[in-house]
Write a protein that holds these residues in place. Structure first.
Motif, PDB file in Angstrom:
ATOM      1  N   ARG A   1       6.040   8.995   4.934  1.00 33.49           N
ATOM      2  CA  ARG A   1       5.415  10.276   5.308  1.00 33.49           C
ATOM      3  C   ARG A   1       6.334  11.447   5.007  1.00 33.49           C
ATOM      4  O   ARG A   1       5.863  12.525   4.651  1.00 33.49           O
ATOM      5  N   ALA A   2       7.642  11.242   5.175  1.00 30.24           N
ATOM      6  CA  ALA A   2       8.594  12.305   4.868  1.00 30.24           C
ATOM      7  C   ALA A   2       8.522  12.660   3.385  1.00 30.24           C
ATOM      8  O   ALA A   2       8.653  13.831   3.001  1.00 30.24           O
ATOM      9  N   ASP A   3       8.283  11.648   2.554  1.00 32.59           N
ATOM     10  CA  ASP A   3       8.188  11.889   1.109  1.00 32.59           C
ATOM     11  C   ASP A   3       6.803  12.363   0.683  1.00 32.59           C
ATOM     12  O   ASP A   3       6.644  12.986  -0.366  1.00 32.59           O
ATOM     13  N   ASN A   4       5.785  12.019   1.460  1.00 30.56           N
ATOM     14  CA  ASN A   4       4.400  12.361   1.095  1.00 30.56           C
ATOM     15  C   ASN A   4       3.705  13.069   2.260  1.00 30.56           C
ATOM     16  O   ASN A   4       2.764  12.542   2.844  1.00 30.56           O
ATOM     17  N   PRO A   5       4.184  14.271   2.611  1.00 31.20           N
ATOM     18  CA  PRO A   5       3.702  14.917   3.836  1.00 31.20           C
ATOM     19  C   PRO A   5       2.204  15.224   3.830  1.00 31.20           C
ATOM     20  O   PRO A   5       1.587  15.284   4.893  1.00 31.20           O
ATOM     21  N   ASP A   6       1.592  15.425   2.671  1.00 28.58           N
ATOM     22  CA  ASP A   6       0.198  15.863   2.655  1.00 28.58           C
ATOM     23  C   ASP A   6      -0.799  14.739   2.425  1.00 28.58           C
ATOM     24  O   ASP A   6      -1.999  14.959   2.473  1.00 28.58           O
ATOM     25  N   GLU A   7      -0.305  13.536   2.174  1.00 25.35           N
ATOM     26  CA  GLU A   7      -1.229  12.452   1.857  1.00 25.35           C
ATOM     27  C   GLU A   7      -1.716  11.736   3.104  1.00 25.35           C
ATOM     28  O   GLU A   7      -1.043  11.714   4.126  1.00 25.35           O
ATOM     29  N   ARG A   8      -2.926  11.155   2.994  1.00 30.24           N
ATOM     30  CA  ARG A   8      -3.441  10.329   4.078  1.00 30.24           C
ATOM     31  C   ARG A   8      -2.724   8.986   4.052  1.00 30.24           C
ATOM     32  O   ARG A   8      -2.353   8.497   2.979  1.00 30.24           O
ATOM     33  N   ILE A   9      -2.551   8.381   5.231  1.00 31.87           N
ATOM     34  CA  ILE A   9      -1.907   7.063   5.289  1.00 31.87           C
ATOM     35  C   ILE A   9      -2.806   6.068   4.553  1.00 31.87           C
ATOM     36  O   ILE A   9      -4.008   6.016   4.806  1.00 31.87           O
ATOM     37  N   PRO A  10      -2.257   5.290   3.640  1.00 30.39           N
ATOM     38  CA  PRO A  10      -3.095   4.281   2.972  1.00 30.39           C
ATOM     39  C   PRO A  10      -3.735   3.349   4.015  1.00 30.39           C
ATOM     40  O   PRO A  10      -3.119   3.037   5.038  1.00 30.39           O
ATOM     41  N   LEU A  11      -4.979   2.948   3.731  1.00 31.19           N
ATOM     42  CA  LEU A  11      -5.760   2.221   4.732  1.00 31.19           C
ATOM     43  C   LEU A  11      -5.054   0.965   5.248  1.00 31.19           C
ATOM     44  O   LEU A  11      -5.053   0.687   6.445  1.00 31.19           O
TER      45      LEU A  11
ATOM     46  N   SER B   1       0.818  -1.215   0.000  1.00 36.25           N
ATOM     47  CA  SER B   1       0.000   0.000   0.000  1.00 36.25           C
ATOM     48  C   SER B   1       0.854   1.268   0.000  1.00 36.25           C
ATOM     49  O   SER B   1       0.412   2.306  -0.492  1.00 36.25           O
ATOM     50  N   LEU B   2       2.083   1.208   0.555  1.00 35.11           N
ATOM     51  CA  LEU B   2       2.964   2.380   0.489  1.00 35.11           C
ATOM     52  C   LEU B   2       3.781   2.379  -0.809  1.00 35.11           C
ATOM     53  O   LEU B   2       4.451   3.364  -1.124  1.00 35.11           O
ATOM     54  N   ASP B   3       3.736   1.239  -1.485  1.00 35.64           N
ATOM     55  CA  ASP B   3       4.510   1.051  -2.713  1.00 35.64           C
ATOM     56  C   ASP B   3       6.001   1.341  -2.481  1.00 35.64           C
ATOM     57  O   ASP B   3       6.653   2.041  -3.257  1.00 35.64           O
ATOM     58  N   THR B   4       6.505   0.798  -1.397  1.00 35.46           N
ATOM     59  CA  THR B   4       7.934   0.938  -1.120  1.00 35.46           C
ATOM     60  C   THR B   4       8.405  -0.286  -0.334  1.00 35.46           C
ATOM     61  O   THR B   4       7.630  -0.861   0.441  1.00 35.46           O
ATOM     62  N   GLY B   5       9.639  -0.674  -0.558  1.00 36.67           N
ATOM     63  CA  GLY B   5      10.168  -1.836   0.163  1.00 36.67           C
ATOM     64  C   GLY B   5      10.583  -1.447   1.570  1.00 36.67           C
ATOM     65  O   GLY B   5      10.503  -0.288   1.964  1.00 36.67           O
ATOM     66  N   PHE B   6      11.002  -2.461   2.355  1.00 41.29           N
ATOM     67  CA  PHE B   6      11.516  -2.160   3.690  1.00 41.29           C
ATOM     68  C   PHE B   6      12.858  -1.459   3.561  1.00 41.29           C
ATOM     69  O   PHE B   6      13.569  -1.614   2.576  1.00 41.29           O
ATOM     70  N   ARG B   7      13.214  -0.700   4.625  1.00 36.46           N
ATOM     71  CA  ARG B   7      14.462   0.049   4.654  1.00 36.46           C
ATOM     72  C   ARG B   7      15.679  -0.827   4.426  1.00 36.46           C
ATOM     73  O   ARG B   7      16.521  -0.564   3.598  1.00 36.46           O
ATOM     74  N   ASP B   8      15.760  -1.871   5.221  1.00 37.87           N
ATOM     75  CA  ASP B   8      16.940  -2.721   5.202  1.00 37.87           C
ATOM     76  C   ASP B   8      16.483  -4.156   5.454  1.00 37.87           C
ATOM     77  O   ASP B   8      16.059  -4.499   6.554  1.00 37.87           O
ATOM     78  N   LEU B   9      16.554  -4.970   4.425  1.00 37.83           N
ATOM     79  CA  LEU B   9      16.025  -6.332   4.551  1.00 37.83           C
ATOM     80  C   LEU B   9      16.804  -7.161   5.573  1.00 37.83           C
ATOM     81  O   LEU B   9      16.303  -8.164   6.066  1.00 37.83           O
ATOM     82  N   ARG B  10      18.051  -6.733   5.893  1.00 33.91           N
ATOM     83  CA  ARG B  10      18.796  -7.493   6.909  1.00 33.91           C
ATOM     84  C   ARG B  10      18.098  -7.383   8.256  1.00 33.91           C
ATOM     85  O   ARG B  10      18.015  -8.350   9.008  1.00 33.91           O
ATOM     86  N   PHE B  11      17.562  -6.195   8.544  1.00 38.69           N
ATOM     87  CA  PHE B  11      16.792  -6.018   9.787  1.00 38.69           C
ATOM     88  C   PHE B  11      15.541  -6.903   9.754  1.00 38.69           C
ATOM     89  O   PHE B  11      15.205  -7.587  10.717  1.00 38.69           O
ATOM     90  N   THR B  12      14.858  -6.887   8.588  1.00 34.03           N
ATOM     91  CA  THR B  12      13.644  -7.690   8.432  1.00 34.03           C
ATOM     92  C   THR B  12      13.928  -9.170   8.670  1.00 34.03           C
ATOM     93  O   THR B  12      13.221  -9.846   9.421  1.00 34.03           O
TER      94      THR B  12
END
Lengths: 201, 559
Positions: B166-176, B83-94
């Motif tokens: 959110r830093a990249d999309n400050p004005d958008e609502r959080i996807p459900l 829903s954010l259309d972005t991967g995790f920051r660091d897959l090693r943490f995941t």
């Protein structure tokens, strides 16, 4: 925020329903006097029951119309209850005090609303009145170890005059330190034969 | 593009989490059948009445703690990144948190196994509530702690990913979907605090002999601080599916995005200050406290009643889009042959039924009729065992192709599976409820007592036992169908056939722009949650520790 008309009705009906549920319980507690186990404010050291009212568990008359029974629930029997039944008078206020010296147990008098937990260090207090002489089963309904499935007993309601009074008459001492177990032993003849439970290893 | 093409690394994480979840439900389900056979007396030759409790512990831990948690962290990993259309920051943490969870699971499971298998020097026949002073090997507590800490890592991963977005999309609502995943994980952080303190501060050092005694009532209360909120941790991911994917499967769109957010916020705020309703029968807790928590318990019915409305409304909207007509005739227009749809619809039906059972359980005094009887497992086999588990299985049919790039196989088996589960559960759970009403206790290997007679108004205990076992076999057959479909699809060839599903989710009829922005401010809701918790749990916990953290105290009694 827009809310569909039907959904508004649904929310209103739901709230009425919820308030109704709470109200029905309030009526049960306040109107009919059916509550649940509360806080007796009594705590004890589960390793030193001999210094408490549970040193010699059993029943006694606390006053003319109040019968008190102390029960120890331990791995894997109720004392009294399992080897001899808990004897209580009919048509009399009965208070049961139950505790455990070892692990958590359950105390459920099957077919009644006497259904509570027994926790080491705490005293479970149950007050009720039985209408007529009858026998009930007691089960431990909380898993308490290897022999849990054998932990059961009986509670027998008898006419009030069958339970002997203390020589000194009604003591009126509801805090009942060191209650005697004479009533339980004296009425053992009248009780149905109860086999001691098998304790499996 | 499918999810596995867009996010191959994340897809692998989700697949791995699902693999552990499915192994758990397979093994846990098999143990469930053995238990049903043992309790009812049909077969007691495989293990002893004592080993039964190790088997029961394994069944509970594998189904309620392992299957659920692994499926949920996988489902949310998919939902957040999709829903954010972005991967995790660091897959090693995941991979780190997933490895921690898996290690914890193995430790806990081997500890339980030690109770049955002689050469493993551990014991953990303490059931999944592990009430002190019954004691398990330290490895059992350590394993559970690692499982929980690992799942916290998952929550941190989602929250960090949302923060970057959110830093990249400050004005958008959080996807459900992300909104739902994050609010559920916040609930998880809040409620697991209780069990974490119980295990790390008390039970683990106590089982290691570092502290001699623990207070059974205090540890038990800490457990139940966690123990009811955990059911919402299981349920909310099912709601996530019902709200965001189910309308599309019905052929339509979600009815209202704003109300979906309100529902999740209500759960976050209300779901922990209700735990005492599991302790109505406990001494040492006042009736006043029990009454207060009963009231919040009944109010938490509200978000579920709202959900019932939305789910049915979305279903009807979908059916009418598909040409359905009439007051109830639209029901026929729904895709009942699609197991993802039918599974969720049946799960919802089971949940409605179990909701009424829950109202009985929640009643301060009515509870005495059913407390710790067979009614209770009957209840939660409908809730977590059907509303949640069947939803998870159903959505797997939709998700797995997108996670693997492989089209679903054995589709006929898949189409039958949800119905088999539902019918099996109707028989088993109904019989369990009725056995419980007769007063037969739960958690007992041999519920047959010389001194006790259980009266059933209709049908004998024997007939009800037959229904229990019959239902259990149907459930196990359904489980085997599910595992066959999953296994066969997983082993299939990637890209051999075009996928029949895609991850596009249509927007809601009433979108997030119709709701106040404060809904998306989690700081407000967490603050409110903590405030309610202090009110609900502050006084009783303060009273319990007044005479010392470890008094009245009990030494360990190995189970």
């Amino acid at each position: 925020m827009e809310i569909h008309r039907l959904e508004k009705i649904w929310i209103a009906v739901s709230l009425v329903f919820i308030v109704g549920l709470v109200a029905s319980i309030v009526y049960g507690v306040a109107g009919m006097g059916v509550g649940t186990v509360g806080d007796t404010g009594q705590q004890l050291d589960p390793n030193a029951l001999e210094e408490t009212r549970f040193a010699d568990p059993g029943g006694h008359w606390a006053s003319d119309d109040h019968y008190v029974v102390t029960v120890v629930a331990r791995q894997f029997l109720f004392q009294p209850g399992s080897q001899e039944p808990v004897m209580v008078p009919a048509n009399t206020t009965v208070t049961l005090y139950v505790t455990s010296p070892d692990v958590v147990h359950g105390f459920d008098v099957v077919g009644t609303h006497l259904n509570a937990m027994v926790i080491p260090g705490q005293v479970t207090k149950l007050t009720t009145e039985f209408d007529e002489p009858k026998s009930y089963g007691i089960v431990c309904h909380e898993y308490c170890g290897a022999g849990h499935q054998s932990m059961a007993g009986q509670l027998v309601v008898v006419p009030a005059d069958e339970l002997p009074r203390n020589e000194s008459g009604a003591a009126g001492n509801t805090s009942g330190a060191n209650a005697t177990s004479e009533s339980a032993t004296a009425s053992a003849d009248a009780s149905p034969a109860v086999a001691p439970p098998e304790v499996s290893a | 593009m499918t999810y596995v093409d867009d996010f191959p690394g994340e897809a692998r994480v989700v697949r791995t989490a699902f693999a552990v979840a499915f192994a758990s439900i397979g093994l846990g389900g098999a143990l469930g059948v053995l238990q049903a056979l043992f309790r009812t007396g049909y077969s007691r030759s495989l293990f002893s009445a004592v080993d039964y409790y190790s088997v029961l512990t394994a069944h509970g831990v594998l189904m309620a703690l392992v299957f659920t948690t692994f499926f949920i962290v996988g489902l949310f990993a998919w939902g957040v990144t999709r829903s954010l259309d972005t991967g995790f920051r660091d897959l090693r943490f995941t991979w780190g948190w997933l490895a921690l969870m898996t290690l914890g699971t193995l430790l806990a499971f081997v500890s339980i196994l030690g109770g049955i298998v002689g050469f493993i020097p551990t014991h953990a026949a303490v059931l999944y509530t592990f009430y002190a002073p019954l004691e398990a090997s330290p490895t059992f507590y350590l394993g559970l702690a690692l499982l929980v800490v690992g799942s916290w890592g998952a929550g941190v991963d989602y929250v960090l990913t949302l923060r970057d977005w959110r830093a990249d999309n400050p004005d958008e609502r959080i996807p459900l979907q992300t909104f739902m995943a994050v609010s559920t994980m916040l609930l998880w952080f809040v409620c697991t605090l209780g069990v974490a303190v119980e295990v790390v501060v008390f039970l683990l050092p106590w089982s290691l002999g570092l502290i001699p005694r623990v207070d059974p009532l205090l540890t038990r209360t800490l457990f139940w601080y966690f123990g009811h909120a955990v059911v919402y941790f299981w349920l909310l991911p099912a709601y996530f599916v019902w709200y965001t994917i189910f309308p599309k499967l019905s052929g339509g769109r979600l009815f209202s995005d704003p109300l979906a957010r309100v529902v999740f916020v209500l759960f976050l705020v209300l779901s922990t200050p209700v735990g005492v309703h599991h302790q109505y029968g406990d001494p040492g807790l006042s009736q006043g406290l029990k009454f207060v928590q009963m009231t919040s318990t009944y109010f938490i019915l509200l978000p579920s009643l709202l959900t019932a409305f939305t789910v049915v409304a979305s279903m009807e909207h979908g059916a009418r889009q598909r040409g359905g007509e009439g007051r109830f005739g639209w029901l026929r227009a729904l895709p009942w042959e699609n197991p993802s749809f039918s599974g969720i619809a049946l799960a919802g039906l089971a949940f409605a039924a179990s909701g009424f059972g829950g109202m009985v359980n929640a009643g301060l005094n009515v509870n005495a009729l059913v407390h710790n009887t067979m009614w209770v497992p009957g209840h939660f086999h409908l809730t977590v065992g059907t509303a949640v588990a069947l939803t998870f299985m159903a959505i797997t049919y939709w998700l797995l192709p997108q996670l693997t790039g492989k089209r679903l196989r054995l589709r006929t088996l898949a189409a039958v599976q949800p119905y088999l589960w539902f019918v099996g559960m109707v028989f088993m759970s109904n019989a369990m409820h009725r056995i419980g009403l007769a007063g037969v206790p739960r958690r007992t290997s041999e519920p047959q007592y010389e001194q006790v007679i259980f009266n059933t108004p209709i049908a004998s205990i024997g007939e009800l036992h037959l229904q229990t076992v019959g239902g259990a076999f149907l459930l196990f057959a359904s489980l085997l169908c599910f595992l066959a479909v999953v296994g066969s699809t997983w082993l299939g060839e990637r890209g051999a056939k075009p996928l029949a599903v895609n991850g596009h989710i249509p927007s809601a009829l009433s979108g997030p722009e119709h709701s106040p922005r404060v809904l998306d401010d989690f700081r407000v809701w967490v603050a409110l949650t903590v405030l309610l918790l202090l009110i609900a749990y502050g006084p009783p916990l303060a009273a319990m520790v007044q005479n010392g953290l470890f008094a009245p105290g009990s030494a360990p009694i190995p189970a």
